[in-house]
Design a protein around this motif. Structure first.
Motif, mmCIF file in Angstrom:
data_model
loop_
_atom_site.group_PDB
_atom_site.id
_atom_site.type_symbol
_atom_site.label_atom_id
_atom_site.label_comp_id
_atom_site.label_asym_id
_atom_site.label_seq_id
_atom_site.Cartn_x
_atom_site.Cartn_y
_atom_site.Cartn_z
ATOM 1 N N LEU A 39 59.847 55.216 63.567
ATOM 2 C CA LEU A 39 59.005 54.403 64.374
ATOM 3 C C LEU A 39 57.677 54.409 64.636
ATOM 4 C CD1 LEU A 39 59.314 51.382 63.248
ATOM 5 C CD2 LEU A 39 61.465 51.141 65.227
ATOM 6 N N ASP A 56 68.456 43.904 70.263
ATOM 7 C CA ASP A 56 67.154 44.939 70.134
ATOM 8 C C ASP A 56 67.275 45.967 69.693
ATOM 9 O OD1 ASP A 56 67.632 43.874 73.778
ATOM 10 O OD2 ASP A 56 66.489 42.939 72.464
ATOM 11 N N SER A 57 68.007 46.419 69.142
ATOM 12 C CA SER A 57 68.197 47.088 67.806
ATOM 13 C C SER A 57 67.851 46.794 66.352
ATOM 14 C CB SER A 57 69.138 48.436 68.197
ATOM 15 O OG SER A 57 70.523 47.941 67.434
ATOM 16 N N TRP A 58 67.723 45.802 66.445
ATOM 17 C CA TRP A 58 68.136 45.462 64.797
ATOM 18 C C TRP A 58 67.159 45.616 64.256
ATOM 19 C CZ3 TRP A 58 69.297 44.913 60.680
ATOM 20 C CH2 TRP A 58 68.614 43.169 59.428
ATOM 21 N N GLY A 59 67.195 46.480 62.873
ATOM 22 C CA GLY A 59 65.598 46.789 62.104
ATOM 23 C C GLY A 59 65.386 48.163 62.642
ATOM 24 N N LYS A 60 65.783 48.332 63.650
ATOM 25 C CA LYS A 60 64.640 49.870 64.076
ATOM 26 C C LYS A 60 65.885 51.468 63.981
ATOM 27 C CE LYS A 60 63.999 49.770 68.667
ATOM 28 N NZ LYS A 60 63.825 49.294 69.456
ATOM 29 N N LEU A 61 65.715 50.897 62.072
ATOM 30 C CA LEU A 61 66.308 52.497 61.277
ATOM 31 C C LEU A 61 66.226 53.752 62.468
ATOM 32 C CD1 LEU A 61 66.678 51.307 57.671
ATOM 33 C CD2 LEU A 61 68.575 50.739 59.739
ATOM 34 N N GLN A 66 64.837 48.035 54.029
ATOM 35 C CA GLN A 66 63.681 48.004 54.124
ATOM 36 C C GLN A 66 63.499 47.836 53.079
ATOM 37 O OE1 GLN A 66 62.501 50.002 57.617
ATOM 38 N NE2 GLN A 66 63.588 48.581 59.475
ATOM 39 N N ARG A 68 70.585 38.834 60.225
ATOM 40 C CA ARG A 68 70.830 40.651 59.589
ATOM 41 C C ARG A 68 71.810 40.590 58.623
ATOM 42 N NH1 ARG A 68 72.173 43.622 64.676
ATOM 43 N NH2 ARG A 68 72.539 45.728 64.862
ATOM 44 N N TYR A 87 55.624 53.637 59.325
ATOM 45 C CA TYR A 87 56.452 54.590 60.229
ATOM 46 C C TYR A 87 55.250 56.127 60.281
ATOM 47 C CZ TYR A 87 60.765 52.828 59.147
ATOM 48 O OH TYR A 87 62.340 51.979 60.170
ATOM 49 N N TYR A 126 59.666 40.785 60.389
ATOM 50 C CA TYR A 126 59.626 42.442 60.632
ATOM 51 C C TYR A 126 58.574 42.755 60.046
ATOM 52 C CZ TYR A 126 64.228 40.999 63.208
ATOM 53 O OH TYR A 126 64.785 40.038 64.573
ATOM 54 N N ASP A 160 71.170 51.978 61.693
ATOM 55 C CA ASP A 160 70.631 50.167 62.382
ATOM 56 C C ASP A 160 71.983 50.971 63.576
ATOM 57 O OD1 ASP A 160 71.748 46.915 61.741
ATOM 58 O OD2 ASP A 160 70.567 48.322 63.426
ATOM 59 N N PRO A 161 71.575 50.979 64.747
ATOM 60 C CA PRO A 161 72.791 51.180 66.072
ATOM 61 C C PRO A 161 72.570 50.042 66.208
ATOM 62 C CG PRO A 161 70.322 52.428 66.579
ATOM 63 C CD PRO A 161 70.222 51.755 65.146
ATOM 64 N N HIS A 162 73.739 50.098 67.178
ATOM 65 C CA HIS A 162 74.297 48.584 67.605
ATOM 66 C C HIS A 162 73.552 47.379 68.434
ATOM 67 C CE1 HIS A 162 78.191 47.494 66.444
ATOM 68 N NE2 HIS A 162 78.729 48.794 66.153
ATOM 69 N N GLY A 163 73.695 46.634 68.590
ATOM 70 C CA GLY A 163 72.712 45.829 69.914
ATOM 71 C C GLY A 163 71.968 44.524 69.146
ATOM 72 N N TYR A 185 56.687 47.987 65.516
ATOM 73 C CA TYR A 185 57.004 46.805 64.530
ATOM 74 C C TYR A 185 57.102 45.943 65.447
ATOM 75 C CZ TYR A 185 61.274 46.961 68.323
ATOM 76 O OH TYR A 185 61.997 46.781 69.577
ATOM 77 N N ALA A 225 76.495 49.935 63.482
ATOM 78 C CA ALA A 225 76.299 48.745 63.134
ATOM 79 C C ALA A 225 76.808 48.802 62.195
ATOM 80 C CB ALA A 225 75.713 47.033 63.122
ATOM 81 N N TYR A 250 57.129 47.006 60.313
ATOM 82 C CA TYR A 250 56.652 48.017 60.976
ATOM 83 C C TYR A 250 56.212 49.024 59.789
ATOM 84 C CZ TYR A 250 61.285 46.341 60.699
ATOM 85 O OH TYR A 250 62.675 45.503 60.607
ATOM 86 N N SER A 292 61.007 43.774 56.714
ATOM 87 C CA SER A 292 62.366 42.672 56.463
ATOM 88 C C SER A 292 62.125 41.706 56.925
ATOM 89 C CB SER A 292 63.153 44.208 57.024
ATOM 90 O OG SER A 292 63.127 44.101 58.357
#
Lengths: 115, 115
Positions: free
Chosen positions: A45, B98-103, A104, A98, A35, A31, B93-96, A48, B31, A33, A94
């Motif tokens: 962001l 698709d959100s992995w890594g999208k801080l 990161q 998970r 920013y 991964y 880090d939101p749940h889900g 990514y 999360a 990104y 990263s």
């Protein structure tokens, strides 16, 4: 290991000019990104990538394009720079597992001024 | 709308005292939450991560708490030293999947430790 490196460190552009920011990482991370950081605001962001050959839009993608032709490199392009793109740009990487690696790793940043 | 708030005013503290920083968020169900340190002219550096089912995490002189009911994280630096002077960022880090890594980052709080 160098970690995450960015080139250039500083750049001044005139409105309408184009440029490419280069990010490289030697940690074999999937991964990557891009920013931007502006005064008084959190890191936002731009785009990514979850692997070589893939890219996706982040929160503020307009005016930028990216490419991930090699796993270790992530390029950010500005086709026609605008003063609103004056900012400090950070690249990060990263790994995808998970539960094993959530942090990161950031590069040193590129300070871009658009006149 | 989703929002992450950190104290925008710098925290000035005497060496040896405990610095306490706050990170409040709204309309998120993270999360986990991360804290980063950023020195002037440099990229953020990861410090600590705390998961939603953890109340407290420690690392050397650092302690993080996470209250998902209050939607708040506290970051403590005990026995502070002038070398701790920096800006500290919280990131969610939101749940889900698709959100992995999208801080999502807060704007950060500057800490100044005086001898």
């Amino acid at each position: 290991n160098a970690g995450v490196t960015q080139t250039p460190k500083f750049r001044v552009l005139k409105t309408g000019q184009s440029m490419t920011l280069l990010c490289a990482q030697d940690m074999n991370h999937e991964y990557m990104y891009w920013y931007r950081q502006d005064p008084g605001m959190g890191l936002r962001l731009i785009h990514y990538s979850v692997g070589e050959g893939t890219t996706a839009k982040g929160e503020v993608p307009d005016g930028y394009n990216v490419s991930r032709l090699k796993k270790q490199n992530f390029l950010l392009g500005l086709e026609s720079a605008a003063p609103s793109q004056t900012s400090v740009y950070f690249c990060a990487s990263s790994c995808p597992q998970r539960e094993l690696c959530n942090e990161q790793f950031f590069g040193p940043g590129t300070r871009l001024t658009v006149l | 709308s989703q929002k992450i708030e950190q104290n925008s005013e710098a925290l000035n503290i005497q060496e040896g005292k405990t610095a306490t920083l706050t990170c409040n968020y709204t309309n998120y169900s993270p999360a986990y939450l991360q804290w980063y340190r950023q020195d002037p002219g440099r990229g953020p550096v990861f410090l600590l991560l705390i998961r939603e089912n953890e109340k407290e995490k420690r690392k050397e002189r650092l302690k993080v708490t996470f209250d998902t009911t209050l939607k708040q994280s506290l970051f403590h630096i005990t026995a502070s030293q002038p070398a701790d002077s920096a800006t500290y960022l919280c990131a969610l880090d939101p749940h889900g999947p698709d959100s992995w890594g999208k801080l999502q980052f807060g704007a950060g709080t500057q800490v100044v430790v005086t001898p």
